[in-house]
Design a protein around this motif. Structure first.
Motif, PDB file in Angstrom:
ATOM      1  N   ALA A 147       6.915   6.621   1.392  1.00 46.16           N
ATOM      2  CA  ALA A 147       5.865   7.730   1.868  1.00 46.16           C
ATOM      3  C   ALA A 147       4.677   7.968   1.271  1.00 46.16           C
ATOM      4  O   ALA A 147       3.735   8.611   1.622  1.00 46.16           O
ATOM      5  N   GLU A 148       4.499   7.583   0.018  1.00 48.32           N
ATOM      6  CA  GLU A 148       3.163   7.685  -0.774  1.00 48.32           C
ATOM      7  C   GLU A 148       2.337   6.577  -0.490  1.00 48.32           C
ATOM      8  O   GLU A 148       2.454   5.377  -0.779  1.00 48.32           O
ATOM      9  N   ARG A 149       1.110   6.794   0.127  1.00 43.86           N
ATOM     10  CA  ARG A 149       0.096   6.086   0.301  1.00 43.86           C
ATOM     11  C   ARG A 149      -0.895   5.964  -0.821  1.00 43.86           C
ATOM     12  O   ARG A 149      -1.340   7.041  -1.447  1.00 43.86           O
ATOM     13  N   ARG A 150      -1.353   4.806  -1.288  1.00 44.26           N
ATOM     14  CA  ARG A 150      -2.228   4.577  -2.439  1.00 44.26           C
ATOM     15  C   ARG A 150      -3.035   3.315  -2.232  1.00 44.26           C
ATOM     16  O   ARG A 150      -2.736   2.257  -1.845  1.00 44.26           O
ATOM     17  N   GLU A 151      -4.385   3.656  -3.056  1.00 53.11           N
ATOM     18  CA  GLU A 151      -5.285   2.396  -2.757  1.00 53.11           C
ATOM     19  C   GLU A 151      -5.495   1.735  -4.266  1.00 53.11           C
ATOM     20  O   GLU A 151      -6.018   2.647  -5.157  1.00 53.11           O
ATOM     21  N   SER A 152      -5.126   0.667  -4.385  1.00 55.31           N
ATOM     22  CA  SER A 152      -5.333  -0.032  -5.774  1.00 55.31           C
ATOM     23  C   SER A 152      -6.592  -0.693  -5.697  1.00 55.31           C
ATOM     24  O   SER A 152      -7.404  -1.222  -4.667  1.00 55.31           O
ATOM     25  N   ILE A 153      -7.082  -0.660  -7.329  1.00 59.72           N
ATOM     26  CA  ILE A 153      -8.590  -1.357  -7.252  1.00 59.72           C
ATOM     27  C   ILE A 153      -8.450  -2.757  -8.125  1.00 59.72           C
ATOM     28  O   ILE A 153      -7.804  -2.719  -9.228  1.00 59.72           O
ATOM     29  N   ARG A 154      -8.687  -3.941  -7.347  1.00 67.19           N
ATOM     30  CA  ARG A 154      -8.713  -5.178  -8.062  1.00 67.19           C
ATOM     31  C   ARG A 154     -10.334  -5.256  -8.864  1.00 67.19           C
ATOM     32  O   ARG A 154     -11.152  -5.095  -8.140  1.00 67.19           O
ATOM     33  N   ARG A 155      -9.931  -5.583 -10.195  1.00 69.52           N
ATOM     34  CA  ARG A 155     -11.423  -5.543 -10.902  1.00 69.52           C
ATOM     35  C   ARG A 155     -11.646  -6.911 -11.505  1.00 69.52           C
ATOM     36  O   ARG A 155     -10.792  -7.877 -11.615  1.00 69.52           O
ATOM     37  N   GLY A 168       0.872  -1.253  -0.006  1.00 69.87           N
ATOM     38  CA  GLY A 168       0.015  -0.052  -0.026  1.00 69.87           C
ATOM     39  C   GLY A 168       0.839   1.314  -0.189  1.00 69.87           C
ATOM     40  O   GLY A 168       0.363   2.372  -0.096  1.00 69.87           O
ATOM     41  N   TYR A 169       2.317   1.116   0.017  1.00 64.66           N
ATOM     42  CA  TYR A 169       3.011   2.363   0.095  1.00 64.66           C
ATOM     43  C   TYR A 169       3.767   2.284  -1.038  1.00 64.66           C
ATOM     44  O   TYR A 169       4.479   1.211  -1.455  1.00 64.66           O
ATOM     45  N   PHE A 170       4.296   3.457  -1.782  1.00 66.70           N
ATOM     46  CA  PHE A 170       5.041   3.462  -3.002  1.00 66.70           C
ATOM     47  C   PHE A 170       6.107   4.689  -2.587  1.00 66.70           C
ATOM     48  O   PHE A 170       6.199   5.333  -1.613  1.00 66.70           O
ATOM     49  N   GLY A 171       7.064   4.665  -3.649  1.00 70.55           N
ATOM     50  CA  GLY A 171       8.102   5.665  -3.613  1.00 70.55           C
ATOM     51  C   GLY A 171       9.452   5.466  -3.133  1.00 70.55           C
ATOM     52  O   GLY A 171       9.640   4.557  -2.383  1.00 70.55           O
ATOM     53  N   ALA A 172      10.305   6.286  -3.249  1.00 73.40           N
ATOM     54  CA  ALA A 172      11.687   5.946  -2.998  1.00 73.40           C
ATOM     55  C   ALA A 172      11.852   5.798  -1.385  1.00 73.40           C
ATOM     56  O   ALA A 172      12.650   5.065  -0.764  1.00 73.40           O
ATOM     57  N   ASN A 173      11.054   6.508  -0.707  1.00 71.57           N
ATOM     58  CA  ASN A 173      11.206   6.551   0.758  1.00 71.57           C
ATOM     59  C   ASN A 173       9.776   6.187   1.479  1.00 71.57           C
ATOM     60  O   ASN A 173       9.729   5.919   2.433  1.00 71.57           O
TER      61      ASN A 173
END
Length: 535
Positions: free
Chosen positions: A114-122, A107-112
């Motif tokens: 720090a980026e929170r993102r929600e993905s959608i399974r379809r 659920g987290y992305f980026g070099a550090n």
């Protein structure tokens, strides 16, 4: 499609995979002292310690008693995982994760991280043709790409002479997960040929079934993203409620049946060339050996030709709803004989109409495996068939529905007396990095993903209608731009021609006006019918 596959194959040279038994820890230098704390390439220190990512620490085991289903101790490498192999591993800080703390938590992305993102399974049946091609291509890339950082164990720790003689083998990214599913569910060797204990499974038939497969899918999705560089990728699911048959068994998707060789896949499907592994448990038990990744023939599948007395049809919406109505996650002995247990009902060992355990029929999750009547029907080798992924994604979505509907506290998950490997504090076999069962008894939102059919209507429209349309537009935008440019050129030429004609007409009018004409060019007379011109 072939061009896309070719481009993806090139990516295998630069994107690496991370998972079970890292190469850095598959050496005597790591196995003898039982320490797996690889260097993080970002700063060259173990576990990225210099950058504050993590540190090398002792593995802490919550050693509460397990149930009576496995009345042995210290005979199987998977007991008290991972202590037989490693008692020191990386413990990552913050949002960092991984064998060397070089990855981000789910659920987290980026070099550090720090980026929170929600993905959608379809729903796989609602993907665009381009999205379907991409998914199939990613599967094939994982199947044909040898992991450059991770290996599988081909012998027990004792056969490795307590680590002095490492026994490991290369494996593809996809087959790594096939082997992990086999290894978690294989029978226990008790010493000597045919002396095995079959009533053991670290990933099925108890409380850990749903959290274990949740982590399995998360890690598989995670590895595909890193392998392809596509961090927007999500696993699709197959909603099999009320399905009349295998809707995904087409050459466009998971492969149609071979019309001339029942039980095999159509040669037009890319999956017909895939080879399976870890599908001969009887032979492994007879010889008391581990599956070593050797090819064992093509994928087998013959949906609908199974034993109808065991599985009459695929699960219905009503049966799913009954499972969701059960309020207890685990009951009684917390195994396949549990009554009124949501886990046991969803796994398929109890009747989906009354919740009572039964041995005569397979339902829910289990029924799909039986229905496929082939590679999917053997527990240890079932992950060989790529239908496994989209099937378990939907099972996970039902688990997620139950969590959201009942909102159970962490204490609902059993802390003791579950079959071996399934207590809350037990580390999941054979994952490296380490994951505890109870940590994944949480909503999928905690791990950065959800399912399209669980969104509100507005979000569903965006995900299932608008986004696919925009995706198709993105796929053809170069053609659209080209067509627009050509159209603009044609319009400019037409406009120029019209302007030229108009200017010529204007010039003619101006010439006529310069002659000083005072009467019509044609003049008639009642007396003289002849036409006269006055120039």
């Amino acid at each position: 499609m072939s061009l896309f596959l070719g481009l993806l194959t090139v990516l295998q040279l630069v994107h690496l995979t991370r998972q079970q038994f890292p190469r850095a820890c598959a050496t005597a230098a790591a196995l003898v002292p039982k320490q797996c704390c690889p260097l993080w390439e970002g700063d060259g220190t173990a576990c990225g310690a210099l950058s504050g990512r993590g540190s090398c620490q002792d593995v802490t085991i919550i050693d509460l008693p397990h149930g009576p289903q496995f009345p042995h101790a210290d005979l199987d490498d998977r007991e008290r995982w991972p202590l037989v192999f490693y008692n020191r591993t990386c413990r990552c800080a913050g949002n960092y994760m991984g064998v060397n703390c070089g990855d981000c938590k789910f659920g987290y992305f980026g070099a550090n991280c720090a980026e929170r993102r929600e993905s959608i399974r379809r729903n796989i049946l609602q993907l665009t043709p381009a999205e379907k091609n991409k998914f199939i291509s990613y599967l094939n890339l994982a199947k044909t790409t040898i992991s450059t950082q991770y290996v599988i164990a081909t012998g027990t720790y004792a056969e490795m002479n307590n680590g002095t003689t490492p026994l490991f083998a290369d494996i593809s990214v996809y087959d790594l997960f096939v082997w992990m599913h086999y290894y978690s569910s294989r029978d226990a060797f008790l010493g000597g040929a045919n002396n095995v204990w079959t009533a053991i499974d670290f990933a099925h038939e108890s409380a850990g079934f749903l959290p274990w497969h949740r982590v399995f899918l998360l890690h598989w999705e995670h590895e595909i993203r890193k392998l392809t560089g596509d961090y927007n990728f999500t696993i699709p699911y197959w909603d099999w409620r009320d399905a009349p048959g295998c809707e995904v068994c087409t050459d466009e998707l998971m492969g149609a049946g071979n019309p001339s060789k029942p039980g095999l896949l159509d040669p037009a499907s890319i999956f017909s060339a895939w080879k399976v592994m870890c599908t001969q448990p009887g032979e492994y038990n007879r010889l008391e050996i581990l599956c070593n990744g050797t090819s064992e023939g093509p994928i087998q599948r013959n949906p609908g030709s199974h034993d109808r007395s065991r599985v009459a049809r695929l699960p219905t919406s009503a049966e799913v709803e009954f499972c969701l109505s059960l309020t207890e996650y685990e009951t009684g002995p917390m195994d396949r004989t549990a009554n009124m247990s949501f886990r046991n009902a969803l796994e398929g060992f109890s009747n989906p109409a009354n919740g009572i355990a039964t041995t005569s029929q397979s339902s829910m999750h289990n029924s799909l495996h039986v229905f496929m009547n082939g590679s999917m029907s053997s527990v240890q080798g079932s992950a060989n068939d790529p239908i496994f992924i989209i099937h378990h994604a939907f099972v996970d979505s039902i688990f997620e529905q139950w969590l959201r509907r009942h909102n159970p506290p962490r204490t609902v998950y059993p802390t003791a007396n579950a079959p071996i490997g399934h207590n809350d504090g037990y580390y999941m076999v054979p994952f490296m990095p380490l994951f505890r069962n109870g940590d994944y008894f949480l909503s999928s939102k905690e791990f950065g993903y959800t399912y399209a059919y669980m969104l509100d209507p507005g979000q569903r429209f965006l995900q299932e209608v608008l986004n696919p349309y925009l995706d198709q537009a993105q796929q053809i935008w170069r053609w659209l731009v080209g067509a627009g440019i050509i159209g603009a050129l044609v319009a400019a030429i037409v406009a120029a021609a019209i302007a030229l004609v108009w200017r010529r007409q204007q010039r003619k009018k101006r010439r006529r006006a310069s002659f000083g004409e005072t009467q019509p060019l044609l003049q008639s007379s009642e007396e003289d019918a002849s036409y006269q011109t006055n120039l």
